[in-house]
Design a protein around this motif. Structure first.
Motif, mmCIF file in Angstrom:
data_model
loop_
_atom_site.group_PDB
_atom_site.id
_atom_site.type_symbol
_atom_site.label_atom_id
_atom_site.label_comp_id
_atom_site.label_asym_id
_atom_site.label_seq_id
_atom_site.Cartn_x
_atom_site.Cartn_y
_atom_site.Cartn_z
ATOM 1 N N VAL A 132 0.840 -1.198 0.000
ATOM 2 C CA VAL A 132 0.000 0.000 0.000
ATOM 3 C C VAL A 132 0.874 1.247 0.000
ATOM 4 C CG1 VAL A 132 -1.776 1.291 1.259
ATOM 5 C CG2 VAL A 132 -1.789 -1.208 1.307
ATOM 6 N N ALA A 133 0.448 2.259 -0.753
ATOM 7 C CA ALA A 133 1.048 3.592 -0.693
ATOM 8 C C ALA A 133 -0.090 4.596 -0.650
ATOM 9 C CB ALA A 133 1.938 3.855 -1.904
ATOM 10 N N VAL A 134 0.116 5.688 0.065
ATOM 11 C CA VAL A 134 -0.909 6.732 0.143
ATOM 12 C C VAL A 134 -0.356 8.000 -0.491
ATOM 13 C CG1 VAL A 134 -2.352 8.127 1.665
ATOM 14 C CG2 VAL A 134 -1.903 5.733 2.228
ATOM 15 N N VAL A 135 -1.075 8.516 -1.489
ATOM 16 C CA VAL A 135 -0.692 9.752 -2.168
ATOM 17 C C VAL A 135 -1.848 10.736 -2.071
ATOM 18 C CG1 VAL A 135 0.904 8.604 -3.736
ATOM 19 C CG2 VAL A 135 -1.492 8.885 -4.405
ATOM 20 N N THR A 136 -1.545 12.021 -2.282
ATOM 21 C CA THR A 136 -2.550 13.068 -2.101
ATOM 22 C C THR A 136 -2.828 13.810 -3.394
ATOM 23 O OG1 THR A 136 -1.785 13.388 0.183
ATOM 24 C CG2 THR A 136 -3.152 15.124 -0.758
ATOM 25 N N ASP A 137 -4.106 13.945 -3.697
ATOM 26 C CA ASP A 137 -4.556 14.804 -4.797
ATOM 27 C C ASP A 137 -4.663 16.219 -4.238
ATOM 28 O OD1 ASP A 137 -6.022 16.284 -6.652
ATOM 29 O OD2 ASP A 137 -7.250 14.583 -7.263
ATOM 30 N N GLU A 138 -3.751 17.097 -4.636
ATOM 31 C CA GLU A 138 -3.727 18.451 -4.073
ATOM 32 C C GLU A 138 -4.995 19.236 -4.364
ATOM 33 O OE1 GLU A 138 0.506 18.315 -6.005
ATOM 34 O OE2 GLU A 138 -1.322 17.110 -6.216
ATOM 35 N N GLN A 139 -5.589 19.019 -5.516
ATOM 36 C CA GLN A 139 -6.763 19.803 -5.902
ATOM 37 C C GLN A 139 -7.973 19.493 -5.027
ATOM 38 O OE1 GLN A 139 -7.288 19.123 -10.125
ATOM 39 N NE2 GLN A 139 -5.846 20.767 -10.650
ATOM 40 N N SER A 140 -8.167 18.229 -4.699
ATOM 41 C CA SER A 140 -9.331 17.861 -3.893
ATOM 42 C C SER A 140 -8.991 17.667 -2.413
ATOM 43 C CB SER A 140 -9.950 16.561 -4.432
ATOM 44 O OG SER A 140 -9.025 15.491 -4.314
ATOM 45 N N SER A 141 -7.687 17.732 -2.072
ATOM 46 C CA SER A 141 -7.216 17.478 -0.697
ATOM 47 C C SER A 141 -7.641 16.102 -0.193
ATOM 48 C CB SER A 141 -7.730 18.574 0.262
ATOM 49 O OG SER A 141 -7.191 19.819 -0.068
ATOM 50 N N VAL A 142 -7.671 15.139 -1.101
ATOM 51 C CA VAL A 142 -8.065 13.777 -0.753
ATOM 52 C C VAL A 142 -6.860 12.850 -0.864
ATOM 53 C CG1 VAL A 142 -9.504 11.798 -1.396
ATOM 54 C CG2 VAL A 142 -10.463 14.098 -1.470
ATOM 55 N N LYS A 143 -6.689 12.022 0.157
ATOM 56 C CA LYS A 143 -5.652 10.997 0.109
ATOM 57 C C LYS A 143 -6.200 9.754 -0.574
ATOM 58 C CE LYS A 143 -2.795 12.022 4.176
ATOM 59 N NZ LYS A 143 -2.222 11.418 5.395
ATOM 60 N N HIS A 144 -5.384 9.176 -1.467
ATOM 61 C CA HIS A 144 -5.778 7.967 -2.177
ATOM 62 C C HIS A 144 -4.809 6.839 -1.840
ATOM 63 C CE1 HIS A 144 -8.745 10.043 -4.656
ATOM 64 N NE2 HIS A 144 -7.856 11.000 -4.830
ATOM 65 N N ALA A 145 -5.349 5.675 -1.524
ATOM 66 C CA ALA A 145 -4.510 4.507 -1.260
ATOM 67 C C ALA A 145 -4.289 3.739 -2.558
ATOM 68 C CB ALA A 145 -5.167 3.605 -0.222
ATOM 69 N N LEU A 146 -3.028 3.537 -2.904
ATOM 70 C CA LEU A 146 -2.671 2.693 -4.047
ATOM 71 C C LEU A 146 -2.356 1.308 -3.496
ATOM 72 C CD1 LEU A 146 -0.137 5.163 -5.740
ATOM 73 C CD2 LEU A 146 -2.624 5.053 -6.055
ATOM 74 N N VAL A 147 -3.016 0.295 -4.027
ATOM 75 C CA VAL A 147 -2.834 -1.064 -3.514
ATOM 76 C C VAL A 147 -2.433 -1.989 -4.654
ATOM 77 C CG1 VAL A 147 -3.878 -2.981 -2.259
ATOM 78 C CG2 VAL A 147 -4.627 -0.633 -1.785
ATOM 79 N N SER A 148 -1.234 -2.555 -4.549
ATOM 80 C CA SER A 148 -0.747 -3.472 -5.572
ATOM 81 C C SER A 148 0.465 -4.225 -5.045
ATOM 82 C CB SER A 148 -0.361 -2.710 -6.843
ATOM 83 O OG SER A 148 0.297 -3.564 -7.764
ATOM 84 N N ASP A 149 0.512 -5.523 -5.287
ATOM 85 C CA ASP A 149 1.689 -6.303 -4.892
ATOM 86 C C ASP A 149 2.929 -5.882 -5.671
ATOM 87 O OD1 ASP A 149 0.253 -7.699 -3.032
ATOM 88 O OD2 ASP A 149 0.029 -9.514 -4.242
ATOM 89 N N GLU A 150 2.738 -5.178 -6.768
ATOM 90 C CA GLU A 150 3.874 -4.744 -7.583
ATOM 91 C C GLU A 150 4.665 -3.614 -6.927
ATOM 92 O OE1 GLU A 150 1.921 -3.900 -11.279
ATOM 93 O OE2 GLU A 150 2.289 -5.918 -12.054
ATOM 94 N N ILE A 151 4.120 -2.999 -5.868
ATOM 95 C CA ILE A 151 4.866 -1.940 -5.181
ATOM 96 C C ILE A 151 5.486 -2.439 -3.874
ATOM 97 C CG2 ILE A 151 3.507 -0.107 -6.247
ATOM 98 C CD1 ILE A 151 1.991 0.224 -3.636
#
Length: 373
Positions: A132-151
């Protein structure tokens, strides 16, 4: 059926950084934040990389990694055609590296044989062993979780020297993140015997060592044990999942930039109360409290959970952490009254929410938000 996959090779203990010496004649990109570059802590990595390597540094790391920063990191990766990617720092550095891999993979521009090495310098996220990685969309101020075994990192390096100079405030925030990972994994829908064992040991180490790691900068044993507790908790939730505690914390971080571990800590007792309305989950919270040494074997479930919540409140006070959102200093009540509805809607979309042991509705999230203000 349970599927347990242990993909990441872990080097732990004093001297673990020396494992980097095996890398030779390669192109290496190190992602780290500017502070670790300025204070020369990054030399822990650079001094262990053989001189035959071509090494470049990307240090434009920001907290709660914005997508714009991940985009810059992607461009750097493509530019140098890296064969090794090293994420060195806290969760933001490692998640930036993960986000870079995730989006380059999506675009079909990632080397198939890329080696990803994660070296945490804080004891909190467990990101070095999770998908899991968590990144932020600056425009909406929303954090998104990226989920993939490839990371998932290929290698994780847990060297206690990387945490020796952590400021007390960072120890407190990240330590509460460890406890939240451990506790949420223990009651999550995906929990099993493997994840429970990891969560129990992690929680036991937090109870024994977090306060000492916070109060005594020279307590190397406590710092090392918290580093291990973080890793164990990361492994636990990578198997079991998380829940609403993290889902709401992501919104608090995205909107108000409240430190992730602190946001989790403020939420913990209210989430425990909500989830304990489910009898099976109540039993697991009580068992967790007994397993980590807070409650006695003969304590009833209500008493065991009371002792768990008491520990949370007491250690937060001992570490000078705010008890609620209004004490965080940057949350205006008039804005809160409006933004709590937006945060509720985004919580319902969060990738961690399906793991929560009890079904939750918008009105329940609103009620939790009102209680923590």
């Amino acid at each position: 059926m349970n599927i347990i996959s242990q993909t990441t090779k872990i080097y732990s203990g004093e001297g673990a950084m020396e494992s980097l010496r095996d890398i030779k004649n390669s192109k290496v990109l190190v992602m780290s934040d500017g502070f670790l570059v300025k204070n020369k802590m990054i030399n822990m990595v650079l001094d262990n990389l053989d001189k035959t390597n071509t090494v470049e540094i990307f240090d434009d790391i920001k907290p709660d990694p914005p997508l714009s920063v991940v985009s810059k990191a992607m461009a750097k990766m493509i530019q140098i055609d890296a064969e090794y990617l090293i994420g060195f720092g806290g969760g933001s550095a490692i998640d930036t590296a993960k986000g870079t891999i995730y989006f380059l993979k999506q675009a079909g521009k990632l080397k198939k044989d890329l080696e990803f090495i994660a070296i945490p310098t804080t004891s909190g996220t467990g990101s070095e062993v999770t998908n899991v990685a968590v990144v932020t969309d600056e425009q909406s101020s929303v954090k998104h979780a990226l989920v993939s075994d490839e990371i998932l990192p290929t290698v994780a390096i847990l060297d206690p020297k990387t945490t020796e100079s952590l400021p007390p405030a960072i120890v407190a925030n990240t330590g509460m993140d460890v406890l939240t990972h451990s506790l949420e994994a223990y009651v999550a829908k995906g929990a099993n015997d493997f994840s429970d064992a990891l969560a129990e040991k992690s929680g036991e180490l937090v109870v024994k060592y977090l306060l000492s790691a916070y109060k005594n900068a020279d307590d190397k044993v406590a710092k090392e044990k918290m580093h291990m507790a973080s890793n164990l908790a990361g492994n636990a939730f990578n198997i079991a999942g998380l829940g609403v505690n993290h889902s709401i914390a992501h919104q608090l971080g995205g909107v108000y930039h409240i430190a992730h571990g602190l946001a989790n800590a403020i939420l913990l007792c209210e989430v425990i109360d909500f989830n304990s309305e489910d009898s099976k989950t109540k039993e697991k919270y009580a068992e967790y409290s007994r397993k980590i040494g807070l409650a006695e074997k003969n304590d009833c479930d209500c008493d065991a959970i009371y002792k768990l919540k008491l520990f949370i409140r007491n250690i937060m006070e001992e570490m000078n952490l705010p008890k609620n959102i209004s004490q965080c200093g940057n949350v205006d009540l008039s804005k809160w009254k409006l933004e709590k509805f937006i945060m509720t809607a985004n919580t319902m979309k969060d990738r961690c929410l399906p793991g929560n042991p009890r079904d939750i509705k918008d009105k329940d999230i609103l009620e939790i938000l009102e209680k923590i203000y």
